[in-house]
Design an enzyme around this catalytic site. Structure first.
Site, PDB file in Angstrom:
ATOM      1  N   CYS A   1      -2.428   3.125   7.793  1.00 12.91           N
ATOM      2  CA  CYS A   1      -3.848   2.926   8.067  1.00 12.91           C
ATOM      3  C   CYS A   1      -4.086   2.630   9.551  1.00 12.91           C
ATOM      4  CB  CYS A   1      -4.352   1.765   7.226  1.00 12.91           C
ATOM      5  SG  CYS A   1      -3.691   0.193   7.798  1.00 12.91           S
TER       6      CYS A   1
ATOM      7  N   ASP B   1       2.423   2.493   2.625  1.00 13.32           N
ATOM      8  CA  ASP B   1       2.511   3.099   3.957  1.00 13.32           C
ATOM      9  C   ASP B   1       3.888   2.862   4.572  1.00 13.32           C
ATOM     10  OD1 ASP B   1      -0.042   3.971   3.746  1.00 13.32           O
ATOM     11  OD2 ASP B   1      -0.937   2.376   4.930  1.00 13.32           O
TER      12      ASP B   1
ATOM     13  N   CYS C   1      -0.945  -5.391   7.050  1.00 13.12           N
ATOM     14  CA  CYS C   1      -0.590  -4.145   7.740  1.00 13.12           C
ATOM     15  C   CYS C   1       0.218  -4.426   9.008  1.00 13.12           C
ATOM     16  CB  CYS C   1      -1.836  -3.363   8.114  1.00 13.12           C
ATOM     17  SG  CYS C   1      -2.984  -3.170   6.763  1.00 13.12           S
TER      18      CYS C   1
ATOM     19  N   CYS D   1       0.804  -1.226   0.000  1.00 13.82           N
ATOM     20  CA  CYS D   1       0.000   0.000   0.000  1.00 13.82           C
ATOM     21  C   CYS D   1       0.839   1.279   0.000  1.00 13.82           C
ATOM     22  CB  CYS D   1      -0.885   0.015   1.241  1.00 13.82           C
ATOM     23  SG  CYS D   1       0.099  -0.018   2.742  1.00 13.82           S
TER      24      CYS D   1
HETATM   25 FE1  FES Z   1      -1.120   0.254   4.436  1.00 10.21          FE
HETATM   26 FE2  FES Z   1      -2.545  -0.938   6.249  1.00 10.21          FE
HETATM   27  S1  FES Z   1      -3.214  -0.314   4.283  1.00 10.21           S
HETATM   28  S2  FES Z   1      -0.429  -0.526   6.299  1.00 10.21           S
END
Ligand code: FES
Length: 126
Positions: free
Chosen positions: A62, A35, A106, A33
């Site tokens: 998230c 992140d 995640c 994602c």
């Molecule tokens: Fe990116 Fe959860 S969607 S860490």
């Protein structure tokens, strides 16, 4: 869809922030994602053991990433490095009363960051 514990750690993250002059840092990114998070540790020697004395994290991620990071700092704080190395993302998810299956990736972020911070500390000692 999230447990009460996940919501609690997401809304009130524990040990959020940065440690100045950390002994180890674990920066990680989630390729799924995009992140990112960074985990900082301070290590204290107690007789023959090395203990995680202080631990903090910063994340751009998230709700699950924040909740798992918060929980992993609580699990790792006060543990020896050997004990902390055994903490897995499954253990963290269990402590949070579970994560939705599509959110399990995640939880890797927090577990990977902790292992990376410990390695960073061990390498800087050499
Ligand atoms: Fe990116 Fe959860 S969607 S860490």
């Amino acid at each position: 869809m999230y447990s009460k514990k996940v919501m609690d750690h997401f809304m009130h993250p524990r040990n959020l922030g940065e440690i100045k002059n950390p002994d180890g840092v674990g920066p990680v990114g989630n390729p799924v994602c995009g992140d990112v998070m960074k985990l900082y540790i301070k290590v204290k020697k107690n007789k023959d053991k090395e203990i995680i004395n202080e631990i903090k994290f910063q994340t751009l991620g998230c709700g699950s990433a924040i909740a798992t990071s918060s929980m992993i700092t609580e699990l790792a704080k006060g543990k020896s490095l050997q004990q902390a190395q055994k903490i897995t993302n499954q253990m963290v998810a269990k402590q949070l009363d579970g994560l939705p299956p599509e959110k399990m990736h995640c939880s890797n972020l927090a577990a990977d960051a902790l292992q990376k911070a410990i390695k960073d500390y061990q390498q800087s000692k050499k």
